[in-house]
Design a protein around this motif. Structure first.
Motif, mmCIF file in Angstrom:
data_model
loop_
_atom_site.group_PDB
_atom_site.id
_atom_site.type_symbol
_atom_site.label_atom_id
_atom_site.label_comp_id
_atom_site.label_asym_id
_atom_site.label_seq_id
_atom_site.Cartn_x
_atom_site.Cartn_y
_atom_site.Cartn_z
ATOM 1 N N ALA A 61 35.014 21.341 -5.768
ATOM 2 C CA ALA A 61 34.865 21.696 -4.339
ATOM 3 C C ALA A 61 33.473 21.861 -3.836
ATOM 4 C CB ALA A 61 35.689 23.119 -4.129
ATOM 5 N N GLU A 62 32.525 22.413 -4.955
ATOM 6 C CA GLU A 62 31.177 22.588 -4.799
ATOM 7 C C GLU A 62 30.601 21.134 -4.594
ATOM 8 O OE1 GLU A 62 29.722 24.921 -7.965
ATOM 9 O OE2 GLU A 62 30.707 26.327 -7.571
ATOM 10 N N THR A 63 30.870 20.293 -5.265
ATOM 11 C CA THR A 63 30.415 19.039 -5.331
ATOM 12 C C THR A 63 30.806 18.265 -4.060
ATOM 13 O OG1 THR A 63 30.470 18.685 -7.720
ATOM 14 C CG2 THR A 63 30.257 16.803 -6.743
ATOM 15 N N LEU A 64 31.871 18.323 -3.783
ATOM 16 C CA LEU A 64 32.391 17.854 -2.467
ATOM 17 C C LEU A 64 31.798 18.368 -1.091
ATOM 18 C CD1 LEU A 64 36.337 17.701 -3.089
ATOM 19 C CD2 LEU A 64 34.630 15.742 -2.761
ATOM 20 N N ALA A 65 31.708 19.694 -1.296
ATOM 21 C CA ALA A 65 30.695 20.377 -0.011
ATOM 22 C C ALA A 65 29.370 19.538 -0.135
ATOM 23 C CB ALA A 65 30.657 21.857 -0.394
ATOM 24 N N ALA A 66 28.650 19.452 -1.029
ATOM 25 C CA ALA A 66 27.310 18.855 -1.085
ATOM 26 C C ALA A 66 27.144 17.433 -0.529
ATOM 27 C CB ALA A 66 26.622 19.067 -2.522
ATOM 28 N N VAL A 67 28.252 16.738 -1.074
ATOM 29 C CA VAL A 67 28.100 15.162 -0.661
ATOM 30 C C VAL A 67 28.530 15.186 1.024
ATOM 31 C CG1 VAL A 67 29.402 13.107 -0.902
ATOM 32 C CG2 VAL A 67 28.854 14.524 -2.943
ATOM 33 N N ALA A 68 29.355 16.290 1.409
ATOM 34 C CA ALA A 68 29.787 16.284 2.813
ATOM 35 C C ALA A 68 28.625 16.804 3.648
ATOM 36 C CB ALA A 68 30.927 17.265 2.946
ATOM 37 N N ALA A 69 27.731 17.448 3.054
ATOM 38 C CA ALA A 69 26.479 17.873 3.833
ATOM 39 C C ALA A 69 25.496 16.860 3.828
ATOM 40 C CB ALA A 69 25.945 19.268 3.067
ATOM 41 N N LYS A 70 25.504 16.225 2.806
ATOM 42 C CA LYS A 70 24.492 15.168 2.531
ATOM 43 C C LYS A 70 24.920 13.902 3.523
ATOM 44 C CE LYS A 70 22.117 12.435 -0.783
ATOM 45 N NZ LYS A 70 21.804 12.150 -2.368
ATOM 46 N N THR A 71 26.098 13.456 3.633
ATOM 47 C CA THR A 71 26.743 12.313 4.303
ATOM 48 C C THR A 71 27.154 12.584 5.778
ATOM 49 O OG1 THR A 71 28.786 12.580 3.335
ATOM 50 C CG2 THR A 71 27.161 11.202 2.084
ATOM 51 N N GLY A 72 27.406 13.842 6.174
ATOM 52 C CA GLY A 72 28.212 14.037 7.365
ATOM 53 C C GLY A 72 29.691 13.803 7.367
ATOM 54 N N LYS A 73 30.291 13.329 6.192
ATOM 55 C CA LYS A 73 31.570 13.155 6.018
ATOM 56 C C LYS A 73 32.338 14.741 6.011
ATOM 57 C CE LYS A 73 31.581 8.718 4.127
ATOM 58 N NZ LYS A 73 32.042 7.803 3.141
ATOM 59 N N SER A 74 33.451 14.589 6.078
ATOM 60 C CA SER A 74 34.161 15.997 6.021
ATOM 61 C C SER A 74 34.754 15.771 4.870
ATOM 62 C CB SER A 74 35.680 16.087 7.058
ATOM 63 O OG SER A 74 36.440 15.126 6.602
ATOM 64 N N ILE A 75 35.123 16.952 4.319
ATOM 65 C CA ILE A 75 35.572 17.161 2.706
ATOM 66 C C ILE A 75 36.994 16.697 2.829
ATOM 67 C CG2 ILE A 75 36.465 18.755 1.000
ATOM 68 C CD1 ILE A 75 34.096 20.919 1.800
ATOM 69 N N GLU A 76 37.806 16.686 3.579
ATOM 70 C CA GLU A 76 39.171 15.992 3.633
ATOM 71 C C GLU A 76 39.094 14.652 3.634
ATOM 72 O OE1 GLU A 76 38.074 18.475 5.915
ATOM 73 O OE2 GLU A 76 39.198 20.111 5.131
ATOM 74 N N ALA A 77 38.042 13.917 4.253
ATOM 75 C CA ALA A 77 37.782 12.539 4.330
ATOM 76 C C ALA A 77 37.335 12.214 2.782
ATOM 77 C CB ALA A 77 36.685 12.156 5.373
ATOM 78 N N LEU A 78 36.361 12.785 2.416
ATOM 79 C CA LEU A 78 35.800 12.726 0.914
ATOM 80 C C LEU A 78 37.122 12.751 -0.138
ATOM 81 C CD1 LEU A 78 32.487 14.341 0.948
ATOM 82 C CD2 LEU A 78 32.879 12.037 0.981
ATOM 83 N N VAL A 79 37.810 13.715 -0.080
ATOM 84 C CA VAL A 79 39.003 13.717 -0.680
ATOM 85 C C VAL A 79 40.107 12.680 -0.787
ATOM 86 C CG1 VAL A 79 40.902 15.216 -1.469
ATOM 87 C CG2 VAL A 79 38.815 16.338 -0.959
ATOM 88 N N ALA A 80 40.376 12.303 0.440
ATOM 89 C CA ALA A 80 41.312 11.013 0.891
ATOM 90 C C ALA A 80 40.584 9.661 0.136
ATOM 91 C CB ALA A 80 41.174 11.012 2.533
ATOM 92 N N GLU A 81 39.290 9.683 0.445
ATOM 93 C CA GLU A 81 38.627 8.174 -0.076
ATOM 94 C C GLU A 81 38.755 8.470 -1.710
ATOM 95 O OE1 GLU A 81 34.717 8.074 0.842
ATOM 96 O OE2 GLU A 81 35.065 7.899 3.288
#
Length: 127
Positions: A61-81
């Protein structure tokens, strides 16, 4: 045949230091595990590696939050991808990891040593 007297050594974990260092250490740990398993098997000690793929943990969750902040994608979108890239279609759940670790540490796995046990929902597609 007597009881499994020795116990076991099990390594599991994830990369935190970057891919170059992580991949170098991973190969070293695999080689060390294989050598150690041969040296200790006669004493009833098993040595295995439990290699988790993507699991739904606080660290993930921490890693996804960092990637979301960096890319502008939502955490939900990242999890889905990321879930779409896993044949099981999802992240592993922590309660799925514990029983495998417990099995490898048990007498029922006394003849299993020197192995890498991958728990990744089928994400690694090679033998």
């Amino acid at each position: 045949m007597g009881p499994h007297p020795g116990g076991g050594l099990h390594r599991h974990g994830a990369a935190a230091a970057g891919p170059a260092l992580s991949n170098t250490l991973r190969a070293s740990i695999v080689g060390w595990n294989k050598t150690l398993s041969a040296e200790l098997a006669g004493e009833g000690i098993t040595c295995n590696i439990l290699a988790p793929g993507a699991f739904a943990t606080d660290r993930t969750a921490e890693t996804l939050a960092a990637v979301a902040a960096k890319t502008g994608k939502s955490i939900e979108a990242l999890v889905a991808e990321r879930s779409a890239a896993i044949p099981a279609g999802r992240y592993g759940e922590p309660p799925e990891f514990g029983p495998m670790a417990a099995f490898l540490a048990s007498d029922k796995a006394a003849y299993t040593t020197g192995r890498i046990h991958i728990m990744d929902g089928g994400a690694v597609r090679c033998v």
